[in-house]
Design an enzyme around this catalytic site. Sequence first.
Site, PDB file in Angstrom:
ATOM      1  CD  GLU A  23      -2.789  -1.342   2.395  1.00  0.00           C
ATOM      2  OE1 GLU A  23      -2.800  -0.410   3.219  1.00  0.00           O
ATOM      3  OE2 GLU A  23      -3.482  -2.367   2.515  1.00  0.00           O
ATOM      4  CG  ASN A  68      -0.684  -7.076  -1.194  1.00  0.00           C
ATOM      5  OD1 ASN A  68      -1.326  -7.662  -2.071  1.00  0.00           O
ATOM      6  ND2 ASN A  68      -1.118  -6.979   0.054  1.00  0.00           N
ATOM      7  CG  ASP A 105     -12.740  -8.799   2.171  1.00  0.00           C
ATOM      8  OD1 ASP A 105     -12.733  -7.883   1.321  1.00  0.00           O
ATOM      9  OD2 ASP A 105     -12.264  -8.659   3.316  1.00  0.00           O
ATOM     10  CD  GLU A 158      -4.657  -7.822   1.835  1.00  0.00           C
ATOM     11  OE1 GLU A 158      -5.521  -7.056   2.313  1.00  0.00           O
ATOM     12  OE2 GLU A 158      -3.438  -7.624   1.978  1.00  0.00           O
ATOM     13  CG  HIS A 208      -9.877  -5.682   0.884  1.00  0.00           C
ATOM     14  ND1 HIS A 208     -10.105  -6.806   1.656  1.00  0.00           N
ATOM     15  CD2 HIS A 208      -8.554  -5.398   1.035  1.00  0.00           C
ATOM     16  CE1 HIS A 208      -8.972  -7.183   2.243  1.00  0.00           C
ATOM     17  NE2 HIS A 208      -8.020  -6.348   1.880  1.00  0.00           N
TER      18      HIS A 208
HETATM   19  O1  G3I Z   1      -3.563  -7.281  19.002  1.00  0.00           O
HETATM   20  C1  G3I Z   1      -4.819  -6.893  19.558  1.00  0.00           C
HETATM   21  C2  G3I Z   1      -5.263  -7.952  20.489  1.00  0.00           C
HETATM   22  O2  G3I Z   1      -4.349  -8.032  21.549  1.00  0.00           O
HETATM   23  C3  G3I Z   1      -6.662  -7.625  20.988  1.00  0.00           C
HETATM   24  O3  G3I Z   1      -7.135  -8.695  21.736  1.00  0.00           O
HETATM   25  C4  G3I Z   1      -7.597  -7.389  19.813  1.00  0.00           C
HETATM   26  C5  G3I Z   1      -8.984  -6.974  20.256  1.00  0.00           C
HETATM   27  O4  G3I Z   1      -9.756  -6.546  19.171  1.00  0.00           O
HETATM   28  O5  G3I Z   1      -7.078  -6.385  18.994  1.00  0.00           O
HETATM   29  C6  G3I Z   1      -5.838  -6.776  18.457  1.00  0.00           C
HETATM   30  O6  G3I Z   1      -5.340  -5.916  17.492  1.00  0.00           O
HETATM   31  C7  G3I Z   1      -6.077  -5.834  16.271  1.00  0.00           C
HETATM   32  C8  G3I Z   1      -5.353  -6.598  15.157  1.00  0.00           C
HETATM   33  O7  G3I Z   1      -6.014  -6.400  13.923  1.00  0.00           O
HETATM   34  C9  G3I Z   1      -5.289  -8.102  15.437  1.00  0.00           C
HETATM   35  O8  G3I Z   1      -6.568  -8.696  15.336  1.00  0.00           O
HETATM   36  C10 G3I Z   1      -6.174  -4.364  15.893  1.00  0.00           C
HETATM   37  O9  G3I Z   1      -6.962  -3.698  16.843  1.00  0.00           O
HETATM   38  C11 G3I Z   1      -6.786  -4.210  14.510  1.00  0.00           C
HETATM   39  O10 G3I Z   1      -6.705  -2.852  14.113  1.00  0.00           O
HETATM   40  C12 G3I Z   1      -6.030  -5.046  13.526  1.00  0.00           C
HETATM   41  O11 G3I Z   1      -6.673  -4.928  12.259  1.00  0.00           O
HETATM   42  C13 G3I Z   1      -5.969  -5.486  11.168  1.00  0.00           C
HETATM   43  C14 G3I Z   1      -5.742  -4.414  10.101  1.00  0.00           C
HETATM   44  O12 G3I Z   1      -5.091  -5.004   8.979  1.00  0.00           O
HETATM   45  C15 G3I Z   1      -4.877  -3.284  10.618  1.00  0.00           C
HETATM   46  O13 G3I Z   1      -4.876  -2.264   9.675  1.00  0.00           O
HETATM   47  C16 G3I Z   1      -6.828  -6.582  10.566  1.00  0.00           C
HETATM   48  O14 G3I Z   1      -6.972  -7.642  11.515  1.00  0.00           O
HETATM   49  C17 G3I Z   1      -6.172  -7.124   9.300  1.00  0.00           C
HETATM   50  O15 G3I Z   1      -7.042  -8.021   8.674  1.00  0.00           O
HETATM   51  C18 G3I Z   1      -5.908  -5.957   8.354  1.00  0.00           C
HETATM   52  O16 G3I Z   1      -5.268  -6.463   7.201  1.00  0.00           O
HETATM   53  C19 G3I Z   1      -5.005  -5.519   6.156  1.00  0.00           C
HETATM   54  C20 G3I Z   1      -3.809  -6.032   5.394  1.00  0.00           C
HETATM   55  O17 G3I Z   1      -2.721  -6.229   6.257  1.00  0.00           O
HETATM   56  C21 G3I Z   1      -3.418  -5.069   4.264  1.00  0.00           C
HETATM   57  N1  G3I Z   1      -4.547  -4.799   3.410  1.00  0.00           N
HETATM   58  C22 G3I Z   1      -5.771  -4.365   4.072  1.00  0.00           C
HETATM   59  C23 G3I Z   1      -6.175  -5.382   5.152  1.00  0.00           C
HETATM   60  C24 G3I Z   1      -7.489  -4.993   5.774  1.00  0.00           C
HETATM   61  O18 G3I Z   1      -7.371  -3.783   6.474  1.00  0.00           O
END
Ligand code: G3I
Length: 355
Positions: free
Chosen positions: A163, A205, A275, A273, A243
């Site tokens: 990105e 990516n 969905d 990715e 997405h």
């Molecule tokens: O680590 C904490 C955990 O300790 C806690 O229990 C939990 C409670 O909700 O939160 C956890 O952190 C979260 C993390 O995902 C792990 O699940 C963050 O708050 C959350 O912001 C984070 O979101 C991720 C996001 O990237 C961040 O921008 C998504 O899961 C993940 O699917 C998403 O993936 C991105 C790709 O890397 C790049 N392309 C877009 C895609 C979707 O945004």
Amino acid sequence: MKLSHLTLTLATTPLLSASPTPAYPHPSRSKYPGLDILAKRAGLLYFGTAIDNVVLNNTQYTSIAHNASEFGQVTPSNGQKWMYIEPARNVFNYSMGDAIVLPAIAHRQLRRCHNFVWHNQLPDWLTTGNWTKSELEGILENHIRHEAQHYYGECYAWDVVNEAFNDNGTLRSDIWLDTIGPEYIALAFRFARKYTRPGTKLYYNDYGIERINNKSLAVAAMVEDFLSREEPVPIDGVGLQAHFTAGTSPGYENITRVIEVFAEKGVETALTELDVRVKLPDSSEEMVQQAKDYADSVRACVDSESCVGVTVWDFWDTVSWVPDTFPGFGDACLWTANFTKKPAYYAISDVLRGD
Ligand code: G3I
């Protein structure tokens, strides 16, 4: 059929759940043996899924995630990102990445590794340091060196840079661009080539590049620039994140056309990715539209010689990133919260079977 991608299918394991749906009644095992089995028969290298650490304690989830008949490839959705891998300077912690990569190796699922460089999910020590250009270049090399060597030989592909572009085709302002300059991307790819096993596919990516537009053309121009330099910058692939929103997905024509643009520049592609979110509360009409959008996207990859595989950005609605980021939208995955397969699952299978 993409002859170049023909591979033996892995041994099958029984399907875990095959609940019929109104749109696709009476699914049978012979017709629906699993997405990866069908994908390989269709000439893809894999059909995969992202896996998130936060739900690894759910055995129903992990038994599907590591069922190689469904998913021949996995991507850690968070576990290999900088904030978890190098939480303090030069202190490395691979536990979250390993929690996904090691079972994937055991189940003979390919790994797409994600990611070395991104503007997001960086640790505070990195974002708050007032680094000079050469300090940050050193930090970048050190990070890639350690992580690449830990996962040496274990990744089919690495998302080296994630990105980096704005929608208008300019580079995103972030710590990398603002401190190192535009060359940080080439630098990251050179480091990745230096420290990963030869043959590892190095990917750029991004999202919003699944049709021809300013952003995808800028990525294509970058690829052309990289590969035409006197000392080419090593890049092997472009990941189209994919997405989408039901009803406004780019569709078959747009996706095949942009894949062709990247192929002409000399790189492979993958839907990395995928969905398809819907407006909540969802309805059977939305599910039919979602199924069509998923199926069209997968068909575009199958029909494009240079598109090697499809990864869904998790398969289970409960762990999808969508509701947090797009309030009012959700249900974007192939399995419902109660682990029932949706019409989209069967629609993708039908496409992969060539129906
Ligand atoms: O680590 C904490 C955990 O300790 C806690 O229990 C939990 C409670 O909700 O939160 C956890 O952190 C979260 C993390 O995902 C792990 O699940 C963050 O708050 C959350 O912001 C984070 O979101 C991720 C996001 O990237 C961040 O921008 C998504 O899961 C993940 O699917 C998403 O993936 C991105 C790709 O890397 C790049 N392309 C877009 C895609 C979707 O945004």
